[in-house]
Each structure stands twice: as C-alpha cells, then as structure tokens.
Design a protein around this motif. Sequence first.
Motif, PDB file in Angstrom:
ATOM      1  N   GLN A   1      -6.602   3.393   0.548  1.00  0.00           N
ATOM      2  CA  GLN A   1      -7.942   3.731   1.039  1.00  0.00           C
ATOM      3  C   GLN A   1      -8.604   2.515   1.671  1.00  0.00           C
ATOM      4  O   GLN A   1      -8.366   1.374   1.248  1.00  0.00           O
ATOM      5  N   LYS A   2      -9.478   2.755   2.634  1.00  0.00           N
ATOM      6  CA  LYS A   2     -10.246   1.673   3.249  1.00  0.00           C
ATOM      7  C   LYS A   2     -11.018   0.894   2.192  1.00  0.00           C
ATOM      8  O   LYS A   2     -11.059  -0.331   2.226  1.00  0.00           O
ATOM      9  N   LYS A   3     -11.621   1.594   1.245  1.00  0.00           N
ATOM     10  CA  LYS A   3     -12.446   0.922   0.235  1.00  0.00           C
ATOM     11  C   LYS A   3     -11.621   0.048  -0.716  1.00  0.00           C
ATOM     12  O   LYS A   3     -12.169  -0.761  -1.437  1.00  0.00           O
ATOM     13  N   GLU A   4     -10.309   0.219  -0.712  1.00  0.00           N
ATOM     14  CA  GLU A   4      -9.433  -0.580  -1.568  1.00  0.00           C
ATOM     15  C   GLU A   4      -8.855  -1.795  -0.843  1.00  0.00           C
ATOM     16  O   GLU A   4      -8.106  -2.571  -1.431  1.00  0.00           O
ATOM     17  N   GLU A   5      -9.205  -1.965   0.428  1.00  0.00           N
ATOM     18  CA  GLU A   5      -8.596  -3.026   1.229  1.00  0.00           C
ATOM     19  C   GLU A   5      -8.867  -4.420   0.659  1.00  0.00           C
ATOM     20  O   GLU A   5      -7.963  -5.252   0.614  1.00  0.00           O
ATOM     21  N   ALA A   6     -10.079  -4.683   0.212  1.00  0.00           N
ATOM     22  CA  ALA A   6     -10.393  -6.014  -0.347  1.00  0.00           C
ATOM     23  C   ALA A   6      -9.597  -6.258  -1.632  1.00  0.00           C
ATOM     24  O   ALA A   6      -9.033  -7.337  -1.818  1.00  0.00           O
ATOM     25  N   LYS A   7      -9.521  -5.244  -2.479  1.00  0.00           N
ATOM     26  CA  LYS A   7      -8.799  -5.371  -3.746  1.00  0.00           C
ATOM     27  C   LYS A   7      -7.288  -5.477  -3.508  1.00  0.00           C
ATOM     28  O   LYS A   7      -6.589  -6.202  -4.211  1.00  0.00           O
ATOM     29  N   ASN A   8      -6.785  -4.736  -2.532  1.00  0.00           N
ATOM     30  CA  ASN A   8      -5.348  -4.675  -2.252  1.00  0.00           C
ATOM     31  C   ASN A   8      -5.034  -5.230  -0.867  1.00  0.00           C
ATOM     32  O   ASN A   8      -4.263  -4.634  -0.115  1.00  0.00           O
ATOM     33  N   HIS A   9      -5.623  -6.383  -0.531  1.00  0.00           N
ATOM     34  CA  HIS A   9      -5.447  -6.921   0.829  1.00  0.00           C
ATOM     35  C   HIS A   9      -3.995  -7.240   1.163  1.00  0.00           C
ATOM     36  O   HIS A   9      -3.554  -7.024   2.288  1.00  0.00           O
ATOM     37  N   LYS A  10      -3.215  -7.692   0.188  1.00  0.00           N
ATOM     38  CA  LYS A  10      -1.798  -7.975   0.462  1.00  0.00           C
ATOM     39  C   LYS A  10      -1.047  -6.690   0.794  1.00  0.00           C
ATOM     40  O   LYS A  10      -0.213  -6.666   1.692  1.00  0.00           O
ATOM     41  N   LEU A  11      -1.355  -5.619   0.070  1.00  0.00           N
ATOM     42  CA  LEU A  11      -0.738  -4.323   0.322  1.00  0.00           C
ATOM     43  C   LEU A  11      -1.097  -3.827   1.721  1.00  0.00           C
ATOM     44  O   LEU A  11      -0.239  -3.420   2.489  1.00  0.00           O
ATOM     45  N   HIS A  12      -2.379  -3.893   2.064  1.00  0.00           N
ATOM     46  CA  HIS A  12      -2.834  -3.439   3.383  1.00  0.00           C
ATOM     47  C   HIS A  12      -2.217  -4.296   4.488  1.00  0.00           C
ATOM     48  O   HIS A  12      -1.794  -3.757   5.526  1.00  0.00           O
ATOM     49  N   ASP A  13      -2.161  -5.589   4.270  1.00  0.00           N
ATOM     50  CA  ASP A  13      -1.529  -6.475   5.258  1.00  0.00           C
ATOM     51  C   ASP A  13      -0.053  -6.123   5.445  1.00  0.00           C
ATOM     52  O   ASP A  13       0.447  -6.109   6.567  1.00  0.00           O
TER      53      ASP A  13
END
Length: 185
Positions: free
Chosen positions: A96-108
Amino acid sequence: MLNVKWLAGLFFVMLFFATGAYPQQQSLPEVAPAVAKILAMQHQPDGVVFDIETLDENALPAFAPYVSKQIQMIRKKFPDVDIAVVTHGAEEFALQKKEEAKNHKLHDLFNQMVKDEGVSVHVCGAVAGLKKLTQEDFPDLVSFSTSGMAQLNDYKALGYTVVTIRQLDKQQRDELFDHPDKYLK
C-alpha cells in the motif's frame, strides 16, 4: 522432578508457535524447485509467474528479496522472458502507498523489479476489499487485479510457468475471507 528451566523453555517455544511468530520463509531453498526446472530448459518458457499468498501481513518484506534473486537467475539465462508476481494474500498490504515509509526497502525493490527488470506486479482486489482498499491505495507500479487467483489462472492459460513461493490451501483461503479480522490489522 521436572527442571524449571526446561519447563520455561518449553513454555516459550509453545508461545512462539502459538502466536505465529515463527518465520514464514522457513528454509527456502537457494534455488526454488520450479526455478531449477526453468534453468534446466533448453528453450525460453512462455513466461514465469511468481505466486505469493500468505496469512501474514509481514511476509512480503521477507519473500521479496528471495523472489528478486530467483528472477535474476532466470534473467541471466533467459533475458527476454516475461515475468510477473501475483501477491494475493494478507502480505499484499505491505505494498500500500501508506506503507511505503515503513516498508521503503520493499517498495524500492518492487520499483526496481518493475522498472529495471520489466516485471509485472499484481495485487488481489478481493483481498484488498477486505480492508475496503482500491487501486488508489496502491502505487502505480502495482496492477490491481479483481482476483489474484483469476490473474494467476490467466497467466497459466498463457503457458506461464508458476513458481509458488507460498500458497494457502482452500481452508486457509476460506478462513481469510470468512474471518479477515483474525489476519488483518
């Protein structure tokens, strides 16, 4: 007479497993069996789709690097093969977009897979709906499929080789949809 330390250890082991705190990626092989079969092929497969479906909202950050490594191995032998990832369990909420800060490595990592590797990434709309989420709740790099199972079946119908990372059985899948509050925060 039972040893108190032994009983305490047994209690913590039981608590560990009862709470589901054991690692989801229990002993993943260096090369997934389906990937080993792909690497043994003489000709490029029609495509490859990775199937991830768990009851654990925290599973995707653990599985994504493994999937990325499997993709790199496949790309080394078949640089032009189409590759997709279908995540259609509780783990998809990490995207989710809202999880990007928490899971930035995953999103990257998923960003890199999509942009640099040409991988298609799909989340399941039916599972997202359990939290009343829509396409707008996920980044643009993610395709929002009405059904993850249907998306997976579409890839199978196109001749894609399925690499199952984790998959729920029917009872677990039913449990997720019948009692989502047990698995979703």
